[in-house]
Design an enzyme around this catalytic site. Structure first.
Site, PDB file in Angstrom:
ATOM      1  N   GLU A 160       9.194   0.933  -7.976  1.00  0.00           N
ATOM      2  CA  GLU A 160      10.610   1.303  -7.794  1.00  0.00           C
ATOM      3  C   GLU A 160      11.898   1.404  -7.433  1.00  0.00           C
ATOM      4  O   GLU A 160      12.346   2.776  -7.143  1.00  0.00           O
ATOM      5  CB  GLU A 160      10.449   2.820  -9.261  1.00  0.00           C
ATOM      6  CG  GLU A 160       9.514   2.537 -10.365  1.00  0.00           C
ATOM      7  CD  GLU A 160       8.812   4.173 -10.269  1.00  0.00           C
ATOM      8  OE1 GLU A 160      10.011   5.030  -9.920  1.00  0.00           O
ATOM      9  OE2 GLU A 160       8.965   4.438 -11.813  1.00  0.00           O
ATOM     10  N   GLU A 357       2.495   2.018 -14.076  1.00  0.00           N
ATOM     11  CA  GLU A 357       2.323   3.487 -14.614  1.00  0.00           C
ATOM     12  C   GLU A 357       2.865   3.043 -16.338  1.00  0.00           C
ATOM     13  O   GLU A 357       3.712   2.397 -16.448  1.00  0.00           O
ATOM     14  CB  GLU A 357       3.636   4.186 -13.810  1.00  0.00           C
ATOM     15  CG  GLU A 357       3.166   4.363 -12.399  1.00  0.00           C
ATOM     16  CD  GLU A 357       4.400   5.026 -11.299  1.00  0.00           C
ATOM     17  OE1 GLU A 357       5.448   6.048 -11.628  1.00  0.00           O
ATOM     18  OE2 GLU A 357       4.378   4.416  -9.903  1.00  0.00           O
TER      19      GLU A 357
HETATM   20  O1  IFM Z   1       6.156  10.350 -10.400  1.00  0.00           O
HETATM   21  C1  IFM Z   1       7.001   9.737 -10.526  1.00  0.00           C
HETATM   22  C2  IFM Z   1       6.586   8.601  -9.350  1.00  0.00           C
HETATM   23  O2  IFM Z   1       6.335   9.196  -8.542  1.00  0.00           O
HETATM   24  C3  IFM Z   1       7.452   6.934 -10.044  1.00  0.00           C
HETATM   25  N1  IFM Z   1       7.741   6.890 -11.365  1.00  0.00           N
HETATM   26  C4  IFM Z   1       7.815   7.212 -12.408  1.00  0.00           C
HETATM   27  C5  IFM Z   1       6.503   9.162 -11.640  1.00  0.00           C
HETATM   28  C6  IFM Z   1       6.938  10.110 -13.221  1.00  0.00           C
HETATM   29  O3  IFM Z   1       8.504  10.657 -12.643  1.00  0.00           O
END
Ligand code: IFM
Length: 449
Positions: A160, A357
């Site tokens: 990210e 994710e």
């Molecule tokens: O916890 C975070 C993660 O570190 C990065 N992506 C989003 C998740 C939820 O906010």
């Protein structure tokens, strides 16, 4: 009815170093920007988080009991190189042990090299707005690959970059807490450059590996389908999604985006000759993080700052989410997930996708040793069905990593947001499998929903 997933579909869970490890001064680890930021701002720190640095064997055992065959974790740069440049063998040894333990349990490790925890010593050199960091990152990537590359096949450079650049240096809600939009754009470019150089470094060390980067996507919704709303959505989409994606695909920054950001005056001068070629290293897969869509609306005053992480993105504003929300206030829209994957399939020319994710925070309670987190079960069921629908319609999705294995340190929100399949009591460090963990284990066992 069972929604079956393709043979060989990779089922996993994901975590990140600073969110779970704790032990922030153990074995020579140096401070990261998150140590400094949390100490300064008085929010909870990443110590002890889930105390995973000391309890990793138990956590791997838990994973193996769940029968989830892939595990995506991140390496803390400041553990491996406390000053960002000099190797600390004890830090590297931790990841060596972790990888071996995973493999002993039949779990495939997937390494992410950077999940936001920049060594403070490199922030002292200017942080990501300093392009020298791209070379330091490539050295670090090579060091980790030399240590683990004989056993790890899946490598993600950066998680990210949008958040690392725009939330870290733009609105300052994340470490290092800087509010300088011009610097944020340069940080974004340098993170992409760091990815490209790291991808080259990983491949230079031989071996068979899959190289990826993980981007967080926010499909953009508008209330009205007219030209001004479409333009507002376009602006947000290009900043959030295509700023990072298009250069990775070899298309450079979209010209409309460069025009949107031209008044900040920093991005174009930061792009040196040859940078775009370096950034466009071939990707073996693209990591996709999806949580929620964004809602865009035109801003009447074209000079006014917007309410997005880069306020200087003029002419649009972000509206509050609607409908069913998670405890973080994120809108639940699984149908946007399907559309996103189909759009990526087309936009990226068939590049294989892995969901790196997806998950949700809700308020969980342990009652008589159980956590009945129906809302999370429903969230996973609907989002997995959305992934399935995308696959049915032609998206080449190769895997799904649930965020997250454990309740953990949720950055600026401290320990208030629980994303785990496994409940963690942060006082006692007791782990309890939530109903969602059992649900997910069942999906994995059936390779279907
Ligand atoms: O916890 C975070 C993660 O570190 C990065 N992506 C989003 C998740 C939820 O906010």
């Amino acid at each position: 009815m069972t929604l079956g997933f393709p043979d060989g579909f990779r089922w996993g869970t994901a975590t990140a170093a600073y969110q779970i490890e704790g032990s922030t001064t153990a074995d020579g680890r140096g401070p990261s920007i998150w140590d400094t930021f949390t100490t300064r701002s008085g929010v909870a720190t990443g110590d002890p988080a889930c105390d995973h640095y000391r309890r990793y064997r138990d956590d791997v055992r838990l994973l193996s009991e769940l029968g989830v065959p892939y595990y995506r974790f991140s390496v803390a740069w400041s553990r491996v190189m406390p000053d960002g440049r000099t190797v600390e063998p004890r830090g590297l040894a931790f990841y060596d042990r972790l990888v071996d333990t995973l493999l002993e349990h039949g779990i495939t490790p997937m390494v992410t090299l950077y999940h936001w925890d920049l060594p403070e010593a490199l922030q002292a050199k200017g942080g990501w707005p300093n392009r020298e960091l791209a070379d330091h990152f490539a050295d670090y990537a090579l060091t980790v690959h030399k240590a683990l590359g004989d056993r790890v096949r899946q490598w993600t450079t950066i998680n990210e970059p949008f958040c690392a650049a725009f939330i870290g240096y733009g609105n300052g809600d994340h470490a290092p807490g800087i509010q300088d939009e011009g610097a944020a754009l340069v940080a974004g470019h340098n993170l992409l450059l760091a990815h490209g150089k790291a991808a080259q470094a990983l491949r230079s060390n031989g071996g068979e590996q899959e190289v990826s980067i993980v981007l967080n996507f926010a499909p953009v919704l508008t209330d009205v389908d007219d030209a001004v709303h479409r333009e507002a959505a376009r602006k947000f989409d290009f900043l959030h999604n295509r700023f990072f994606l298009d250069p990775l695909l070899g298309r450079g920054y979209p010209p409309e985006l460069l025009a949107d950001l031209a008044h900040l005056g920093t991005l174009e001068p930061a792009i040196a000759d040859g940078d775009l070629e370096i950034i466009a290293q071939p990707l073996d897969v693209l990591g996709v993080n999806y949580y929620a869509p964004a809602r865009a609306v035109p801003l009447e005053d074209p000079e006014a700052d917007s309410n997005c992480p880069l306020p200087g993105l003029r002419g649009m504003d972000v509206q509050p989410p609607r409908g069913e929300l998670t405890s973080l206030g994120w809108e639940q829209r699984p149908e946007c997930f399907t559309e996103l994957l189909l759009w990526l399939q087309e936009h990226c020319g068939g590049l294989p996708l892995v969901i790196a994710e997806n998950g949700a925070a809700f308020e969980d309670e342990v009652v008589e040793g159980r956590v009945h987190d129906e809302k999370r079960v429903r969230y996973f069921a609907h989002h997995l069905a959305a992934v399935h629908a995308a696959i049915e319609r032609g998206a080449d999705v190769r895997g799904y990593m649930a965020w997250s294995l454990l309740d953990n340190f949720e950055w600026a929100m401290g320990y208030t947001q629980r994303f785990g399949l496994v409940h963690v009591d942060f006082e006692t460090q007791k782990r309890v499998l939530k109903d969602s963990a059992l649900f997910y284990a069942d999906v994995v066992a059936r390779n279907g929903l």
